[in-house]
Structure formats: structure tokens, C-alpha cells
Design an enzyme around this catalytic site. Structure first.
Site, mmCIF file in Angstrom:
data_model
loop_
_atom_site.group_PDB
_atom_site.id
_atom_site.type_symbol
_atom_site.label_atom_id
_atom_site.label_comp_id
_atom_site.label_asym_id
_atom_site.label_seq_id
_atom_site.Cartn_x
_atom_site.Cartn_y
_atom_site.Cartn_z
ATOM 1 C CG HIS A 142 -0.646 0.139 2.421
ATOM 2 N ND1 HIS A 142 -1.088 0.517 3.813
ATOM 3 C CD2 HIS A 142 0.775 -0.095 2.711
ATOM 4 C CE1 HIS A 142 -0.152 0.215 4.616
ATOM 5 N NE2 HIS A 142 0.931 0.015 4.323
ATOM 6 C CG HIS A 143 4.037 2.201 2.285
ATOM 7 N ND1 HIS A 143 3.130 2.983 2.822
ATOM 8 C CD2 HIS A 143 4.410 1.233 2.928
ATOM 9 C CE1 HIS A 143 3.357 2.501 4.170
ATOM 10 N NE2 HIS A 143 3.920 1.452 4.315
ATOM 11 C CB CYS A 144 3.958 0.609 -4.477
ATOM 12 S SG CYS A 144 4.433 0.887 -6.119
ATOM 13 C CG ASN A 186 2.193 6.519 1.140
ATOM 14 O OD1 ASN A 186 2.348 5.453 1.513
ATOM 15 N ND2 ASN A 186 3.377 7.280 0.941
#
Length: 356
Positions: A142-144, A186
Site C-alpha cells: 500500500h505504499h506504492c 499512501n
């Protein structure tokens, strides 16, 4: 017109909608030990589920690697080209010595496992719509976002799964992401910043990575936690906000990012949730989705301790014991009296919890 993809071919109906491949696991020369990540946790989850006789190899859906063409549904060509530089991959995965390896080794030993998990999430998205639920034993990067990786996340599998559904599956035009990893999600937030079809709920430790203020603007339901938050407060907040989110907008799919880095003692998460608290949390989310007959896709995301795999397996076994996931239900939808009674009971349990 969408490109042809093997990721959307129907698996045998005898399979559980549980997606995995031995290729998920990252093993090379002990370098994975330099990251606090248990790089074999995905295989361990499957082994625990086999020991408990819940599944067998031929009853799970074999994940396939996402191709460049699949990845380009979200990612820019420029970003995918950057991954041909080992130092870029070293920065994203937070394993510095990777910078010194030839890129063909990095592709095979690091990026192929992550591409296979990404393919698994895309496959599980379609399975969830077809069967009512699906679990990818990996994924949750979920940070990509489309043009930037970080925090061990090299491909935007959550964004990809949702975009694939929007483009290829009739009747899927609204999605809700429930992100309960200890970190702010993010990546998908940046990807869906201006997309009103996607409702994002994110519950995270407000003081840790990535602290992405710009991405926070995409969160419709933001729950920022203090250091060391414990079970009672946490479960109450999750229950209130999951119910609130699904009452506010009824989506066609819930993508549940079920990070286990909220576990007490996790070096990166900074929260203090017990193993039982994690199992209960997953139950709360599945009950909320299943009782409303909303398909749910779960990905396992972050979780950096050796005991994590056992907890994920225990949670899946608990969902099964409660009748929230099983093969008959998967095909028959949520109108199962056993489930509906159980959902009524659980609402009562949670009311009792909040009165304590």
C-alpha cells in the site's frame, strides 16, 4: 479495450478462493535477514493451514506473475524502467546490499516474488466478486503508487486489483479500501486522490512512516492512533468506523488491507494489539462486509515478526469456524441463515465490549 490477461482466467470451481504461490517467498543468500521482514511468512501461513487440514495444494488458487502489460494498467513505463536499477530496488525494499547485486538477480529473487503476489491480488479481486470473498496470502503493497515505490512496496497491487475490476467486470463501479495496516496507505491514496468511485478508510499510527500529508487528503475516514494503542480502544474504533464507512457508501467490492504490524512488539508499527485482537479485528471486517453481501478481498500486507504467520493462519481458521468463509458460502453468497444469526450475535458481543 482491456488487454488479454491470464490473471482473469477462471480457476477450478473446487478451489477455495485463497490465492498463493511458492514464488511469493523471498530467499537469497540470507540477505533477506537484513530486513525485519519475515520473507517466508506467506509460505508459513499456507503450511499452518495445511496442518490444520483447512486446505491442500490442489485446493488453492495458484497465483500467476503479473506481466508488464498487466502492470502498465496502473504503472508508468518510466517507473517500471527504474526497477531495472538495483539501487532503486534496494531503496524501495530497504535492503541496502541489493544495490550491489546484478539486476537479473534482483529481478528473479526480489521483484518476481513481488510481481507474483501482485498477480495474486488481481486474481483475488475477480474471485471475490465471483465467490463473495477471497484472500491473497500475500500482497497489500500500500505504499506504492503508479510512479513511486517505497516501504517494501514495489508494485501497486491494491490499485491494480481495483482498476482491473472497474475495467473488466460488469457491475463493479465503486470500491471501498479498508486499510488496517499500522502504516498509512499512501500509495493507493495517491492513485485514487481524485477518483470518487473509491472510498478510503485508513487506521494507522499517526507518528510513523510515511507521514504523507498530501496523500491524507484522499482518506474519507481517517483514524489516527497514538503510540501503544491497545485492543479495547482499537477494536472499538475499527468496529465503529467499518460500520460507518459501509453505511455511508455501499461499494461493489471491499479491499481489506489486513496488515499484522499492529501486533504488540512490532519494531515498525508502534501499536500494542494482541494476537487475539488481530483475529477479532479481521472477524469484525468480514462480518461487516458479509452481512451486507459485499464481496471482500483480503490481502496480508505488513507484519514484521516471526509469530505473524501463525496469527494470520489463526485468523483465517477463525473466519472459517464462524462460517464467514467456506466453499459453499463462497458459491452461494451471504444469504446463509447460520451466518446471519452469527452476525447478529457478534453485534451483541461488540456492544458488550464497548460497555466494558
Amino acid at each position: 479495450r482491456p488487454h488479454r490477461t491470464e490473471l482473469y482466467e477462471d480457476p477450478p470451481s473446487a478451489c477455495w478462493p485463497i490465492v498463493y504461490s511458492p514464488d511469493y517467498n523471498i530467499t537469497f543468500m540470507g540477505l533477506e535477514k537484513l530486513h525485519p521482514f519475515d520473507a517466508g511468512k506467506w509460505g508459513k501461513v499456507i503450511n499452518f493451514l495445511k496442518e490444520e487440514k483447512l486446505i491442500a495444494d490442489d485446493l488453492i488458487v495458484q497465483a500467476r506473475e503479473a506481466t508488464d502489460e498487466d502492470l502498465l494498467v496502473v504503472h508508468t513505463r518510466r517507473y517500471l524502467n527504474k526497477l531495472k536499477w538495483s539501487f532503486v530496488v534496494a531503496t524501495i525494499t530497504e535492503i541496502p546490499p541489493v544495490a550491489f547485486l546484478p539486476n537479473f538477480v534482483v529481478q528473479r529473487k526480489v521483484l518476481k516474488p513481488l510481481r507474483t503476489q501482485t498477480g495474486g491480488t488481481i486474481m483475488a479481486g475477480k474471485l471475490a466478486v465471483d465467490r463473495g470473498w477471497a484472500i491473497n496470502v500475500g500482497g497489500g503493497f500500500h505504499h506504492c503508487s503508479s510512479d513511486k515505490g517505497g516501504g517494501f512496496c514495489a508494485y501497486a497491487d491494491i490499485t491494480l486489483a481495483i482498476k482491473f475490476l472497474f475495467e473488466r467486470v460488469q457491475g463493479v463501479s465503486k470500491a471501498t479500501i479498508i486499510d488496517l495496516d499500522a502504516h498509512q496507505g499512501n500509495g493507493h491514496e495517491r492513485d485514487f486522490m481524485d477518483d470518487h468511485r473509491v472510498y478510503i478508510m485508513d487506521v494507522y499510527n499517526r507518528y510513523i512512516y510515511p507521514g504523507d500529508g498530501f496523500a491524507k487528503r484522499a482518506i474519507k475516514r481517517k483514524v489516527e492512533l497514538e503510540w501503544g494503542t491497545e485492543d479495547t480502544e482499537y477494536l472499538q474504533k475499527v468496529h465503529t468506523h467499518v460500520e460507518g464507512a459501509l453505511n455511508e457508501v455501499k461499494p461493489d467490492i471491499v479491499v481489506y488491507n489486513a496488515g499484522t504490524d499492529i501486533l504488540d512488539g512490532d519494531p515498525l508499527g508502534g501499536l500494542a494489539i494482541s494476537p487475539q485482537g488481530i483475529v477479532k479485528r479481521d472477524e469484525v471486517v468480514f462480518k461487516a462486509a458479509r452481512s451486507r453481501r459485499i464481496p471482500i478481498l483480503m490481502v496480508t500486507s505488513g507484519g514484521y515478526q516471526k509469530r505473524t504467520a501463525r496469527i494470520i493462519a489463526d485468523s483465517i481458521l477463525n473466519l472459517h469456524n464462524l462460517g464467514l468463509i467456506d466453499k459453499e458460502l463462497a458459491i452461494g453468497g451471504a444469504g446463509n441463515p447460520k451466518v446471519e444469526q452469527m452476525i447478529r450475535d457478534s453485534a451483541k458481543d461488540l456492544t458488550d465490549l464497548s460497555l466494558q
